[in-house]
Design an enzyme around this catalytic site. Sequence first.
Site, PDB file in Angstrom:
ATOM      1  N   ASP A  61       0.297  -1.306   0.243  1.00  0.00           N
ATOM      2  CA  ASP A  61      -0.104   0.065   0.087  1.00  0.00           C
ATOM      3  C   ASP A  61       0.591   0.736  -0.331  1.00  0.00           C
ATOM      4  O   ASP A  61       1.790   1.248   0.479  1.00  0.00           O
ATOM      5  CB  ASP A  61      -0.788  -0.145   1.155  1.00  0.00           C
ATOM      6  N   GLU A 116       0.404  -0.726  -4.937  1.00  0.00           N
ATOM      7  CA  GLU A 116       0.257   0.559  -5.735  1.00  0.00           C
ATOM      8  C   GLU A 116       0.774   1.693  -5.947  1.00  0.00           C
ATOM      9  O   GLU A 116       1.600   2.258  -4.890  1.00  0.00           O
ATOM     10  CB  GLU A 116      -0.841   0.423  -4.194  1.00  0.00           C
TER      11      GLU A 116
END
Length: 575
Positions: free
Chosen positions: A221, A294
Amino acid sequence: MKWIVLLPLLCLFVQAEERELDWWEKTIFYQIYPRSFMDSDGDGIGDINGITSKLEHLKEMGIGATWLSPIFKSPMYDFGYDISDFYQIQEEYGTMEDFQRLLAKAKELDIKIVLDFVPNHTSNESMWFQEALKGHEKYYNYFIWEDGVVDENGNLQPPNNWVSNFRKSAWEYREEVGKFYLHQFVIGQPDLNYRNPDVVEEMKNVIRYWLDMGIAGFRVDAIAHLFEVDKEAFGGKYPDEPLTRSTDDPDDYGYLDHIYTLHQDETYDMVYQWREIFDEYSAKDKSTKVMMIEIYASPEQTMRYFGDGEREGGQMPFNFALISDVNRDSTAFEIKYALDKFPTFKPIDKLSNWVAGNHDKSRLASRYSPELVDGMNMILLLMPGIAVTYLGEEIGMVDGYVSWEDTVDPSGCNTDDPVNYWKLSRDPARTPFQWSAEKNAGFSTADKTWLPVAAGYETLNVEYQRNTEKSHLNVYKALAKLRTEKIFRHGRYESVAFNRDVLGFRRWYNKENYVVLINFRDVPYTLDISYFENVIGQVRVALTSVNSNKNIGDVLNVKAVDINAYEALVLEVVK
């Protein structure tokens, strides 16, 4: 002599084309937002046992791996992305024993489990942060602290102008230590200090802990935020970031050009260090551990996450072109341009990946159109490379309405605007999954779910579509089956925008040829698709969108293929 030289080269080419693909190179990844997938205990919140109970749905669709958004212990200010203990399961999601049962069931169904790794920050309720506030030197140094600045009125102000992703200052003062800490996201998410070797090793241990548990990898993330500029290069003080001039609102994240808090060179090296751990476990377990990343960045920056030519990075830096670059207003020309970008920039020995939605963005059916669900899934599943599906895309779920009173996402709440909050809120894309026409769409027996169920679930649900011959779900299943053919695993690709509204792409392998056509507008056309090489004579309809009047098996003349409004077709060239 020419034949002697060329024959080995030809053999090498064929072998490269037909190499055995690893599990992650040929599967479909399915993102589950645990809070919204299935509630097993009636509290209105999805949980691990709910996921376990519905794994057969994934198997039916041809899914081979699922990525779970965070399930770790958290006060839930940012719904799991503020982690207070990286080694524990959040109580409302279940127990470690529940997670182990999930792993066992997934293994039985041959479905890999990928977890969400949130390395940039922790929670201000974590033991690490609480010990830092008590003056524990080791944990104090886990975070980024800075002195404030006294203004002309004698008031203490943040160290500089840095802004949080969720609006307002990225600095928060704590009297316990007399300093500000950095939080690039919500106040409850203090950034970790990756210039501290103890932090680097701690987070490597987190990776090892869950890989030891038997997971297949991590989705990483917010990687772009991992490092800030080294303040020692600026006289020991973090510098102000320059203005973008794109907004006059100093609390808006877009107010600044984040040259000191994004895409620092050290970030790539850290990814390469993590990959070394992944590879150790891959060798030990004889099964590749995958790293999905990401990253919203330029193509050049994104490709650096694959590796630097000597060291490997993540196998899948996410390709967000279908989310960031195009939408319902885009022309076929623009969509072709977006599709071609990632394959153009990627290293020749790496695979593309296709992501059409996630928990942070408006749903695919809402960003494009409910009529285009099948066409977009044809792109997602039939383009060369790896497919990633967000829960609900297989049935065409749309954004749900969430009132200001029911809004819980900090992106929406921090606007302090009960009228326009929905423009920034991510809640509409997180409403509960729609299983059936029963209460709460079959998601929960609770009187109130954590977010309201979207309207229209009575007919927009898995059960209804499973029992309807022409449905988005059945189209998805057919596409998943089709993509297991050699032509879609190994075949080559070319695309063309026939006009402003219709996109086509060809996949071919040896003497096989398929053409996919998608009409993005409500205007019908008659197309000559013999533009594509080796597309001659006739084509057979292999698959259609649910709004098509054609039948599987219909034979069409390539010189005059009728395509109706919003229709999408998969056509096989007749040999």
